[in-house]
Write an enzyme that holds these catalytic residues in place. Structure first.
Site, PDB file in Angstrom:
ATOM      1  N   ASP A  13      33.582  39.519  43.751  1.00  0.00           N
ATOM      2  CA  ASP A  13      32.397  39.326  44.555  1.00  0.00           C
ATOM      3  C   ASP A  13      31.624  40.642  44.582  1.00  0.00           C
ATOM      4  O   ASP A  13      32.157  41.700  44.234  1.00  0.00           O
ATOM      5  CB  ASP A  13      32.813  38.893  45.969  1.00  0.00           C
ATOM      6  N   ASP A  15      28.729  41.636  47.327  1.00  0.00           N
ATOM      7  CA  ASP A  15      28.521  42.137  48.681  1.00  0.00           C
ATOM      8  C   ASP A  15      29.837  42.139  49.463  1.00  0.00           C
ATOM      9  O   ASP A  15      30.559  41.150  49.490  1.00  0.00           O
ATOM     10  CB  ASP A  15      27.494  41.272  49.416  1.00  0.00           C
ATOM     11  N   LYS A 184      30.444  29.051  45.372  1.00  0.00           N
ATOM     12  CA  LYS A 184      31.647  29.198  46.191  1.00  0.00           C
ATOM     13  C   LYS A 184      31.445  28.520  47.542  1.00  0.00           C
ATOM     14  O   LYS A 184      30.365  28.615  48.111  1.00  0.00           O
ATOM     15  CB  LYS A 184      31.944  30.686  46.409  1.00  0.00           C
ATOM     16  N   ASP A 209      35.924  39.273  49.702  1.00  0.00           N
ATOM     17  CA  ASP A 209      36.058  39.735  51.085  1.00  0.00           C
ATOM     18  C   ASP A 209      36.048  38.586  52.085  1.00  0.00           C
ATOM     19  O   ASP A 209      36.100  38.829  53.288  1.00  0.00           O
ATOM     20  CB  ASP A 209      34.938  40.725  51.433  1.00  0.00           C
TER      21      ASP A 209
END
Length: 265
Positions: A13, A15, A184, A209
């Site tokens: 990912d 961010d 996602k 995250d």
């Protein structure tokens, strides 16, 4: 379950993993360099469908991270890939920005308001009542309803903004039709990313995250999952879910090797 030393390909990912508010996170630049030195196949993933890979590559470069555009996989690209696999050379009415319209054009799609095969809703900061009304009428008339990502809100300096999922909910309420969501936590986004770099689930890891998108989708795609604590997750968030990642790390800096890098290629 793969061990980390068996991993050959990487999905990550963006961010909360590599950057936070346009600032690089500790170890991000070093990890990207490590993958380049090893010539390891990798892709940086994002559910944001506003920007093209070229735009995102430039934004990352401004943050001090070198990620070529061919190493970026967005929900817009995954959506275009899915639509082209279902109806090659099809047509679409799109609510969204350059990221999704460019991806669909490059996949051979025609943009039209006349009986399109798909109504595709992506991220935009310029939603219009007219466009939403058109989408509702086209879906009611039989066009298939596709959404790039399910995120209901997005961040801004002034607080949350309505995002793709919120607009999709409005359209669903008006039509009674639920969309097919490509991004996602649909593991299809990871599978299309792996196809892009010729990876296989048994030797691919996903770094994220978020438990509710990155990790659950990684598990469902059969990947080695790594949760980093530099985004929104904490121990209480992890404990809310019946599943756990293969690894929990403080950040991507823990993936940077202290050993000299030698490529097998």
């Amino acid at each position: 379950m793969s061990r980390r030393d068996e991993i050959e390909c990487w999905l990550t990912d963006m961010d909360g993993v590599l950057v936070h508010e346009n600032e690089p996170l500790p170890g991000a630049a070093e990890l990207l360099q490590q993958w380049r030195d090893l010539d390891a196949p990798y892709l940086v993933l994002t559910n944001n469908s506003i920007f093209t890979p070229r735009d995102l590559s430039a934004r990352l470069r401004a943050s001090g991270l070198i990620v070529p555009e061919d190493r970026i996989w967005t929900s817009a690209l995954a959506t275009a890939d899915f639509c082209a696999s279902q109806i090659p050379g099809g047509s679409a009415f799109v609510i969204g920005e350059a990221g999704i319209t460019t991806a669909l054009h490059e996949a051979g799609f025609i943009m039209t308001e006349t009986s399109p095969d798909y109504v595709v809703v992506g991220e935009t900061r310029n939603y219009s009542f007219e466009a939403i009304t058109k989408a509702i009428r086209l879906i009611a008339a039989g066009s298939r309803f596709i959404v790039t990502n399910p995120d209901a809100t997005g961040p801004s300096a002034d607080g949350p903004l309505p995002a793709t999922g919120a607009i999709a909910a409005l359209i669903t309420k008006a039509t009674g039709k639920d969309p097919y969501v490509v991004g996602k936590p649909n593991p299809m986004m990871f599978r299309s990313a792996m196809n892009r770099i010729g990876a296989h689930s048994e030797n691919t890891a996903m770094i994220g995250d978020r438990m509710d998108t990155d990790i659950v989708a990684g598990i469902e795609a059969g990947l080695h999952t790594i949760l980093v604590m530099t985004g929104i997750s904490d121990e209480a968030e992890i404990n809310r879910y019946p599943f756990r990642p293969d690894e929990i790390l403080a950040g991507v800096h823990e993936l940077v090797s202290d050993e000299p890098i030698e490529s097998d290629l």
